[in-house]
Design an enzyme around this catalytic site. Structure first.
Site, PDB file in Angstrom:
ATOM      1  N   SER A 113      -3.463   5.861  -2.306  1.00 45.56           N
ATOM      2  CA  SER A 113      -2.022   5.911  -2.071  1.00 45.56           C
ATOM      3  C   SER A 113      -1.641   4.616  -1.385  1.00 45.56           C
ATOM      4  CB  SER A 113      -1.647   7.098  -1.180  1.00 45.56           C
ATOM      5  OG  SER A 113      -2.010   6.828   0.161  1.00 45.56           O
ATOM      6  N   CYS A 141       3.393   2.750   3.266  1.00 43.92           N
ATOM      7  CA  CYS A 141       4.771   2.929   3.734  1.00 43.92           C
ATOM      8  C   CYS A 141       5.168   1.872   4.755  1.00 43.92           C
ATOM      9  CB  CYS A 141       5.021   4.338   4.231  1.00 43.92           C
ATOM     10  SG  CYS A 141       3.820   5.036   5.301  1.00 43.92           S
ATOM     11  N   GLU A 143       2.556  -0.367   6.518  1.00 41.07           N
ATOM     12  CA  GLU A 143       1.396  -1.057   7.056  1.00 41.07           C
ATOM     13  C   GLU A 143       1.526  -2.566   6.856  1.00 41.07           C
ATOM     14  OE1 GLU A 143       1.375   1.759   5.469  1.00 41.07           O
ATOM     15  OE2 GLU A 143      -0.178   3.111   6.199  1.00 41.07           O
ATOM     16  N   HIS A 187      -7.766   8.890  11.238  1.00 40.41           N
ATOM     17  CA  HIS A 187      -6.439   9.316  10.741  1.00 40.41           C
ATOM     18  C   HIS A 187      -6.366  10.820  10.666  1.00 40.41           C
ATOM     19  CE1 HIS A 187      -5.525   5.372   8.454  1.00 40.41           C
ATOM     20  NE2 HIS A 187      -5.992   5.168   9.646  1.00 40.41           N
ATOM     21  N   GLU A 191      -4.725   5.915  13.648  1.00 39.11           N
ATOM     22  CA  GLU A 191      -3.351   6.308  13.327  1.00 39.11           C
ATOM     23  C   GLU A 191      -3.009   7.598  14.062  1.00 39.11           C
ATOM     24  OE1 GLU A 191      -2.638   5.936   9.228  1.00 39.11           O
ATOM     25  OE2 GLU A 191      -0.505   6.335   9.384  1.00 39.11           O
TER      26      GLU A 191
END
Lengths: 905, 89
Positions: free
Chosen positions: A349, A508, A510, A541, A642
């Site tokens: 993704s 999105c 980064e 994450h 994250e």
């Protein structure tokens, strides 16, 4: 009838404010109109609207068949041969009316599982593979994640279609073979081998408990090992496939049998070039298969226009299968083809095309100058490209695709920024890209504006006009802050100011390292930007910060599952300082054990599942002969930590500090009791709503009401209040520094990453009531710098002051989303107002801001009548998604976000 | 009595998703499982290949074209398979 939270607050003469800076108009107000796509793009987009997410077994079948036959090969070559076979055998499908062709599978909206990464998650719940995944924690997030039931999501089996992984439909005729292929990978997948070795790391039992309690959301090594990066199209664009294959063959001769001073990996170059050659041949054959299909269709087509279009498609593909593109259309098709080829190599993704308008500028500029292309034709192609991108699906688990991605694929296209000499880099093609994103609004590619004060006002206003149409894009990212981060993070690998200016956003939000590549077209030199770093947002994450606080308050035990997650700390928590210190201690322990396990998983991935195609695209792999697994990329310090729930953590610490330690309003044991009993409220899933205001009391007891009201009215982030903002600053400065204490598998420091994506829903679902007054099971605040819904009462400029109380360049990103009513920024004056608002945040040093321009009443109506809103777009947290394709918890959270009725200071 | 041919087994069928597609002849949306029209053009699939060997389990077989006769399945599309040969001319 059960009392609601609003009743409890009203009795105390308190309330949550979901409208700020005014009141909404009496009637729901639509967004400003954005124009319409070309009839062709409209037809193709309509086809998408009606298409189901469809899975097939073709790619896994051919990949597995070749891989299992080649058990005597060098691992990287074995994988490359499997990839080559899979690409060669993909069935080409071309749909009438398409100008740009090729896709992940033969379906219009197709994807497929990759059991060589992980094979348990898409099994039926009773299957042993699935049960094994559940036991080790890797499927725990699946159970608390949801999809929207509308759009193309196949959430239930029907007729000849079997629903798998909660979203994808597969023909029942393919299921037995799919299961056999999956079982062939049992004990061989990255998930399985990684699990074998991660258990040898100290503290593994804590890691497993973190996963099972959903304190941590997912392991990236076998779920989404690549992505959140910027692809690099330079080599195919400059050289073409034939020349690249010849290059790898020449390089093989150069390096065969030579270590060249590198006794560890020098000899590997031969195998790496051999692997690259095979994958390039596979991709070339895949393009040729599509060209043949176009010729077949041309031969049978009776309509003259369609026949000519098939011929043009065939001409284009036959050329780019071998040689570098000559025209804008060929270059555009080639970038799309390369993009899909990378996506088919791994579960990915956030594979971002980067600054595509600048990459393709040479062809656009020369075509327009030569009269080969006009703006209308370019715009139609760009609209068609949007439909192709929107058709992309990422096949992964329910927890990943539903709980993290909300079905999105995060192909982020950046516009603006600076060129390598520090001049504005925007161009006319980028304006057309924005126009296409308005006329053909769709989820992909999402857009990011690399905001720089040097960019022309007209360009910035164009971006604002797009935002006003409610698409949720472009996001606005601070170019200067991003450059500062890049130089700090990658300076030791050679990143300087000139190179840092090539920045683009991967995934999105980064911030991704990129480079300038020297391209020549018809004798004219250009510098085009492209990705040059490993995947970012891999590593630890996502870590739920409110859950860490919960574990501190309850001495290391997850009350939802009864699991002991951390060893008991045994501390009295007699002071605020002691409390905060223990939060940091548990957080540090979590990162320690998770980083060890993730390093092992990623190491297994890179050894057995090397990214061959993506590697050869990235500088400097082709030159050095080292792929990603041997740090062949120019920038490799890309692993990070994250987090999710920053604002709920900060608000909760503020409430504890105020109520327990400063004012002595309530004792810590009594506070714990109130949290354990959810302040006397039902659980959110019992109520069927996941926003705070809708929650209902369990009975008539008012035992915890006073405490709850005090929690809700305690100082909150987003109001320029130093009492809270100091806590945020302390956390951020500690967190961003602490991450660097951990070493990635590339022997480089981890760094901070702060975007919630969709995890604030499933992580909220498993977290009990928090001291800020949030109730059990409800979503956290979105993003990392968004205020908790209903708590930002002092206007946007106060929110900006709170958000920028710390230095955003310490982190790869931060994230602030704002919901604005359409009337607040109506007309030309409103556009300027929106730009001024944005500019003020950028000038304060904020990293990212994005807007939902929508009337909340329309969202509520869409929730009740989804069939009437198939094309409604909303911004979630770093991405735009169709309303009907996201789960109810996130829908509730977006509705609840504070709606700004005005944006004046 | 022969089983009627279905749209999804036609070379003119472009699959939009798992239940429907576009017919290249009529340009109309058709349902994958509906009976095909007279313009039916048989799609190469393993089930149509003389190298395909049926297995005991439903929807699973083997490919005799390759050493070791690896597993395959009747609905695997074979337009790109170098070993495909029509079972019936």
């Amino acid at each position: 009838m059960s009392r609601k939270l609003t009743d409890v607050l009203a009795q105390a003469d308190a309330r949550l404010e979901y409208h700020a800076m005014g009141t909404p108009p009496a009637q729901p107000t639509p967004r400003e109109a954005a124009g319409a796509p070309s009839p062709r793009a409209a037809r193709l987009r309509d086809l998408y609207y009606g298409a189901l997410s469809s899975a097939s077994n073709e790619f896994p079948h051919w990949y597995t068949r070749a891989y299992m036959r080649l058990d005597n090969e060098i691992p990287v070559v074995r994988r490359a041969l499997a990839l080559e076979s899979a690409f060669r055998h993909l069935t080409p499908t071309i749909f009438p009316g398409e100008l740009l062709v090729m896709g992940k599978t033969h379906h219009y909206r197709g994807s497929f599982p990759m059991p060589w990464l992980s094979e348990g998650y898409y099994m039926a719940a009773e299957n042993q593979l699935y049960q094994d995944a559940l036991a080790r924690g890797s499927a725990s997030a699946d159970a608390v994640s949801t999809f929207g039931t509308g759009g193309g999501n196949v959430t239930r089996s029907f007729g000849p279609v079997v629903s798998i992984a909660g979203k994808f439909g597969i023909r029942r005729e393919e299921v037995p073979a799919m299961l056999l292929v999956a079982h062939a990978w049992e004990g061989r997948s990255v998930d399985d081998i990684g699990h074998k070795y991660e258990q040898m790391a100290p503290g593994y039992e804590i890691k497993e408990a973190l996963m099972r309690s959903v304190t941590c959301m997912f392991d990236s090594g076998y779920t989404l090992p690549q992505g959140r990066e910027v692809v690099n199209y330079y080599y195919p664009l400059q050289f073409g496939f034939d020349e690249l294959i010849e290059m790898t063959e020449r390089k093989k001769t150069d390096v065969a049998g030579r270590a060249d001073g590198d006794g560890l990996a020098g000899m590997n170059r031969l195998y790496n070039y051999e692997a690259a050659s095979h994958v390039l041949r596979g991709v070339r054959a895949w393009i040729e298969n599509y060209a043949r299909e176009a010729r077949r269709l041309e031969a049978m087509e009776r309509d003259a226009v369609q026949r000519r279009e098939y011929a043009e498609i065939a001409d284009c593909l036959e050329w780019i299968a071998h040689r570098p593109p000559r025209t804008f259309r060929e270059a555009l098709q080639l970038t799309w083809t390369v993009h899909v080829a990378v996506l088919n190599e791994d579960v990915i993704s956030g594979l971002s095309p980067g600054r595509l308008g600048q990459t393709l500028w040479p062809w656009y500029e020369q075509d327009v100058a030569a009269g080969r292309l006009d703006e209308a034709a370019a715009l139609e192609l760009l609209e068609c490209l949007r439909v192709k991108y929107t058709c992309l699906d990422c096949f992964a688990s329910m927890g990943v695709v539903g709980g993290v991605l909300s079905g999105n694929t995060f192909n982020n296209l950046s516009v603006g920024g600076l060129d390598r000499d520090g001049r504005p880099a925007n161009n006319r093609l980028e304006e057309l890209i924005i126009t296409a994103a308005m006329t053909c609004a769709s989820t992909q590619p999402t857009l990011t504006l690399l905001y720089d004060d040097k960019l022309p006002e007209s360009f910035l206003l164009k971006a604002m006009e797009c935002i006003k149409t409610g698409t949720g894009y472009p996001a606005v990212v601070n170019n200067r802050t991003a450059i500062e981060f890049l130089i700090g993070q990658y300076g030791s690998e050679g990143m300087d100011l000139e190179e840092a200016r090539a920045i683009a956003i991967g995934g999105c939000l980064e911030t991704s390292p990129c480079s300038w590549m020297p391209l020549t077209l018809n004798g004219r030199p250009y510098w085009i930007p492209g990705g040059s770093g490993q995947p970012t947002s891999v590593g630890v994450h996502f870590l739920s910060l409110p859950k860490i606080l919960e574990l501190v308050l309850f001495d290391g035990v997850d009350r939802r599952t009864g699991l002991r997650v951390f060893p008991a700390h045994g501390r009295a928590l007699g002071s605020y300082e002691e409390l905060f210190d223990q939060v940091k201690a548990y957080f540090a322990k979590a990162v320690e054990v998770l980083s060890l396990a993730n390093n092992i998983q990623h190491d297994v991935w890179r050894k057995n599942n090397t990214a061959v195609f993506n590697s050869l695209l990235k500088p400097d792999c082709l030159e050095s002969g080292h792929l990603i697994h041997e740090l062949g990329y120019r920038y490799n310090a890309t692993h990070n930590v994250e987090t999710c729930g920053t604002v709920n953590l900060v608000n909760s610490l503020a409430a504890l500090k105020s109520l327990v330690y400063d004012r002595g309003f309530v004792s810590l044991p009594a506070f714990r009791q109130a949290l354990a009993e959810n302040f006397g409220f039902k659980m959110a899933d019992e109520v069927g709503s996941f926003s705070l205001a809708s929650q209902e009391k369990r009975g008539d007891s008012t035992e915890h009401d006073r405490t709850h009201v005090e929690c809700l009215t305690a100082p909150k982030y987003g109001n320029d209040n130093p009492y809270v903002d100091d806590i945020l600053r302390e956390w951020e400065e500690w967190f961003c520094t602490k991450c660097r204490d951990y070493e990635s598998l590339n022997a480089m420091p981890y760094y901070a990453c702060q975007i919630s994506v969709s995890t604030h829903a499933p992580m909220g679902a498993v977290t009990m009531a928090t001291p800020d007054g949030r109730l059990a099971g409800t979503t956290f605040a979105d993003a990392s710098m968004s205020a908790y819904p209903g708590t930002d009462r002092q206007g946007p400029y106060a929110l900006f002051s709170s958000a920028t109380c710390w230095d955003h360049s310490l982190s790869q990103n931060s994230q602030l989303n704002l919901k604005i009513h359409p009337t607040a920024i109506h007309g030309r004056a409103g556009t300027k107002k929106l730009l001024e608002l944005t500019r003020s945040y950028m000038r304060k040093g904020g990293f990212h801001i994005q807007y939902n321009v929508v009337d909340s009443r329309i969202l509520k109506d869409a929730q009740e009548h989804p069939e009437e809103y198939r094309d409604l777009l909303v911004r979630v947290a770093g991405f735009t998604q169709y309303w009907v394709e996201i789960g109810k918890p996130i829908q509730d959270e977006i509705i609840a976000r504070t709606e700004y009725e005005g944006v004046q200071g | 009595m022969s089983v009627p041919s279905r749209h999804m087994h036609c070379r003119n069928y472009a699959p939009v998703d798992v239940v429907k597609g576009i017919c290249h002849v009529t340009k109309a949306i058709v349902q994958a499982d509906d009976d095909a029209c007279p313009a039916f053009d048989r799609l190469p699939r393993c089930a149509e290949c003389k190298r395909y060997v049926s297995g005991e389990a439903e929807y699973v077989g083997a490919c005799s074209a390759e050493p070791g006769a690896p597993m395959t399945y009747p609905d695997l599309i074979a337009v790109t398979c170098e070993s495909f040969e029509w079972r019936h001319a």
